[in-house]
Design a protein around this motif. Sequence first.
Motif, PDB file in Angstrom:
ATOM      1  N   UNK A  24      -5.401 -59.106  23.992  1.00 42.66           N
ATOM      2  CA  UNK A  24      -4.327 -59.224  23.013  1.00 42.66           C
ATOM      3  C   UNK A  24      -4.792 -58.724  21.647  1.00 42.66           C
ATOM      4  N   UNK A  25      -6.023 -59.027  21.264  1.00 40.37           N
ATOM      5  CA  UNK A  25      -6.559 -58.554  19.990  1.00 40.37           C
ATOM      6  C   UNK A  25      -6.661 -57.044  19.957  1.00 40.37           C
ATOM      7  N   UNK A  26      -7.086 -56.441  21.066  1.00 43.86           N
ATOM      8  CA  UNK A  26      -7.166 -54.986  21.137  1.00 43.86           C
ATOM      9  C   UNK A  26      -5.782 -54.373  21.023  1.00 43.86           C
ATOM     10  N   UNK A  27      -4.792 -54.988  21.683  1.00 43.93           N
ATOM     11  CA  UNK A  27      -3.428 -54.462  21.618  1.00 43.93           C
ATOM     12  C   UNK A  27      -2.868 -54.596  20.213  1.00 43.93           C
ATOM     13  N   UNK A  28      -3.159 -55.723  19.549  1.00 44.43           N
ATOM     14  CA  UNK A  28      -2.672 -55.898  18.179  1.00 44.43           C
ATOM     15  C   UNK A  28      -3.294 -54.871  17.255  1.00 44.43           C
ATOM     16  N   UNK A  29      -4.579 -54.555  17.470  1.00 41.50           N
ATOM     17  CA  UNK A  29      -5.230 -53.518  16.670  1.00 41.50           C
ATOM     18  C   UNK A  29      -4.583 -52.166  16.896  1.00 41.50           C
ATOM     19  N   UNK A  30      -4.231 -51.893  18.140  1.00 41.92           N
ATOM     20  CA  UNK A  30      -3.572 -50.629  18.429  1.00 41.92           C
ATOM     21  C   UNK A  30      -2.163 -50.617  17.840  1.00 41.92           C
ATOM     22  N   UNK A  31      -1.464 -51.750  17.910  1.00 41.73           N
ATOM     23  CA  UNK A  31      -0.131 -51.824  17.301  1.00 41.73           C
ATOM     24  C   UNK A  31      -0.217 -51.515  15.810  1.00 41.73           C
ATOM     25  N   UNK A  32      -1.247 -52.036  15.149  1.00 38.88           N
ATOM     26  CA  UNK A  32      -1.420 -51.807  13.715  1.00 38.88           C
ATOM     27  C   UNK A  32      -1.695 -50.338  13.431  1.00 38.88           C
ATOM     28  N   UNK A  33      -2.604 -49.733  14.185  1.00 39.26           N
ATOM     29  CA  UNK A  33      -2.926 -48.315  13.967  1.00 39.26           C
ATOM     30  C   UNK A  33      -1.715 -47.427  14.248  1.00 39.26           C
ATOM     31  N   UNK A  34      -1.011 -47.740  15.321  1.00 40.63           N
ATOM     32  CA  UNK A  34       0.181 -46.973  15.671  1.00 40.63           C
ATOM     33  C   UNK A  34       1.244 -47.137  14.581  1.00 40.63           C
ATOM     34  N   UNK A  35       1.462 -48.370  14.155  1.00 44.38           N
ATOM     35  CA  UNK A  35       2.444 -48.637  13.102  1.00 44.38           C
ATOM     36  C   UNK A  35       2.096 -47.950  11.806  1.00 44.38           C
ATOM     37  N   UNK A  36       0.819 -47.945  11.462  1.00 43.64           N
ATOM     38  CA  UNK A  36       0.385 -47.276  10.233  1.00 43.64           C
ATOM     39  C   UNK A  36       0.605 -45.774  10.329  1.00 43.64           C
ATOM     40  N   UNK A  37       0.315 -45.201  11.481  1.00 41.65           N
ATOM     41  CA  UNK A  37       0.520 -43.763  11.664  1.00 41.65           C
ATOM     42  C   UNK A  37       1.999 -43.416  11.556  1.00 41.65           C
ATOM     43  N   UNK A 159       4.900 -28.196  11.655  1.00 38.81           N
ATOM     44  CA  UNK A 159       5.829 -28.897  12.537  1.00 38.81           C
ATOM     45  C   UNK A 159       6.932 -29.579  11.737  1.00 38.81           C
ATOM     46  N   UNK A 160       8.119 -29.585  12.283  1.00 37.68           N
ATOM     47  CA  UNK A 160       9.208 -30.320  11.652  1.00 37.68           C
ATOM     48  C   UNK A 160       9.908 -31.255  12.630  1.00 37.68           C
ATOM     49  N   UNK A 161       9.696 -31.069  13.918  1.00 41.52           N
ATOM     50  CA  UNK A 161      10.376 -31.878  14.929  1.00 41.52           C
ATOM     51  C   UNK A 161       9.406 -32.851  15.592  1.00 41.52           C
ATOM     52  N   UNK A 162       9.834 -34.096  15.697  1.00 45.92           N
ATOM     53  CA  UNK A 162       9.094 -35.111  16.452  1.00 45.92           C
ATOM     54  C   UNK A 162       7.639 -35.263  16.027  1.00 45.92           C
ATOM     55  N   UNK A 163       7.376 -35.205  14.735  1.00 47.39           N
ATOM     56  CA  UNK A 163       6.005 -35.283  14.244  1.00 47.39           C
ATOM     57  C   UNK A 163       5.366 -36.619  14.615  1.00 47.39           C
ATOM     58  N   UNK A 164       6.156 -37.701  14.595  1.00 52.44           N
ATOM     59  CA  UNK A 164       5.591 -39.015  14.939  1.00 52.44           C
ATOM     60  C   UNK A 164       4.949 -39.005  16.310  1.00 52.44           C
ATOM     61  N   UNK A 165       5.677 -38.557  17.303  1.00 55.89           N
ATOM     62  CA  UNK A 165       5.137 -38.565  18.661  1.00 55.89           C
ATOM     63  C   UNK A 165       4.022 -37.547  18.826  1.00 55.89           C
ATOM     64  N   UNK A 166       4.208 -36.366  18.268  1.00 57.45           N
ATOM     65  CA  UNK A 166       3.199 -35.323  18.432  1.00 57.45           C
ATOM     66  C   UNK A 166       1.888 -35.695  17.752  1.00 57.45           C
ATOM     67  N   UNK A 167       1.963 -36.240  16.543  1.00 54.40           N
ATOM     68  CA  UNK A 167       0.749 -36.574  15.800  1.00 54.40           C
ATOM     69  C   UNK A 167       0.172 -37.918  16.230  1.00 54.40           C
ATOM     70  N   UNK A 168       1.006 -38.939  16.284  1.00 53.93           N
ATOM     71  CA  UNK A 168       0.507 -40.297  16.522  1.00 53.93           C
ATOM     72  C   UNK A 168       0.178 -40.564  17.988  1.00 53.93           C
ATOM     73  N   UNK A 169       0.802 -39.866  18.907  1.00 52.49           N
ATOM     74  CA  UNK A 169       0.550 -40.120  20.332  1.00 52.49           C
ATOM     75  C   UNK A 169      -0.280 -39.020  20.966  1.00 52.49           C
ATOM     76  N   UNK A 170       0.236 -37.815  20.923  1.00 48.71           N
ATOM     77  CA  UNK A 170      -0.402 -36.745  21.681  1.00 48.71           C
ATOM     78  C   UNK A 170      -1.692 -36.250  21.051  1.00 48.71           C
ATOM     79  N   UNK A 171      -1.708 -36.069  19.724  1.00 46.00           N
ATOM     80  CA  UNK A 171      -2.892 -35.506  19.089  1.00 46.00           C
ATOM     81  C   UNK A 171      -3.967 -36.548  18.809  1.00 46.00           C
ATOM     82  N   UNK A 172      -3.584 -37.699  18.279  1.00 46.70           N
ATOM     83  CA  UNK A 172      -4.581 -38.685  17.840  1.00 46.70           C
ATOM     84  C   UNK A 172      -4.742 -39.868  18.783  1.00 46.70           C
ATOM     85  N   UNK A 173      -3.856 -40.043  19.751  1.00 46.19           N
ATOM     86  CA  UNK A 173      -3.894 -41.171  20.685  1.00 46.19           C
ATOM     87  C   UNK A 173      -3.848 -42.532  19.993  1.00 46.19           C
ATOM     88  N   UNK A 174      -3.211 -42.613  18.844  1.00 51.53           N
ATOM     89  CA  UNK A 174      -3.095 -43.893  18.143  1.00 51.53           C
ATOM     90  C   UNK A 174      -1.988 -44.749  18.735  1.00 51.53           C
TER      91      UNK A 174
END
Length: 186
Positions: A24-37, A159-174
């Motif tokens: 749960x602590x690891x998931x909360x840390x990931x939630x924070x990093x993802x939310x910050x991104x 980039x102008x489209x879907x930057x959140x998913x492209x940067x926060x998920x695909x590129x950085x794995x946050x």
Amino acid sequence: MKMSYPLQSLARCVLLVLLVSHCQGARQGQDLKCGACRAMVDEMEWAISQVDPKKMIQTGSFRINPDGSQSIREVPFARSEGNLLELMEEVCERMKDYGERVDPTTSRKTYERVTSRNGKSMDLSEAKLDSRVTSSLKYACETIVEQHEDEVIEFFAHETDNVKDKLCSKRTDLCDHALQIPHDEL
């Protein structure tokens, strides 16, 4: 030496509790990093949208080539490297405008803007407003900007489209669960 059955059960329970709390602590840390991104992307996109799209800046080399030409080109100022670097220096300060919301079914945390940019009232009934949350979000944002500066500049410059998913998920794995997060509108 063998443990008695009650001690074995107690040991298993303690181990299970430690394992669950660690996950749960690891998931909360990931939630924070993802939310910050995701919040950083929102703030960068908003700041870019506030710049006059007609404003241009010259980039390239000002040296004269052997053929007498120069390698200068005009690019929109809003997405120029200089402007993006300046915006990145200030973006994490805006994390104070965010609150934490916990999904009641999944217990996943998301972070949303709690201060309106245009003066409209906002629904804050489920958002947690806490200085510890905003300072953690700001620290996570600063870490992301520092560790992924090149990627942030690259994405916002091109980039102008879907930057959140492209940067926060695909590129950085946050964000491992970004596809389940609703997309916000500016």
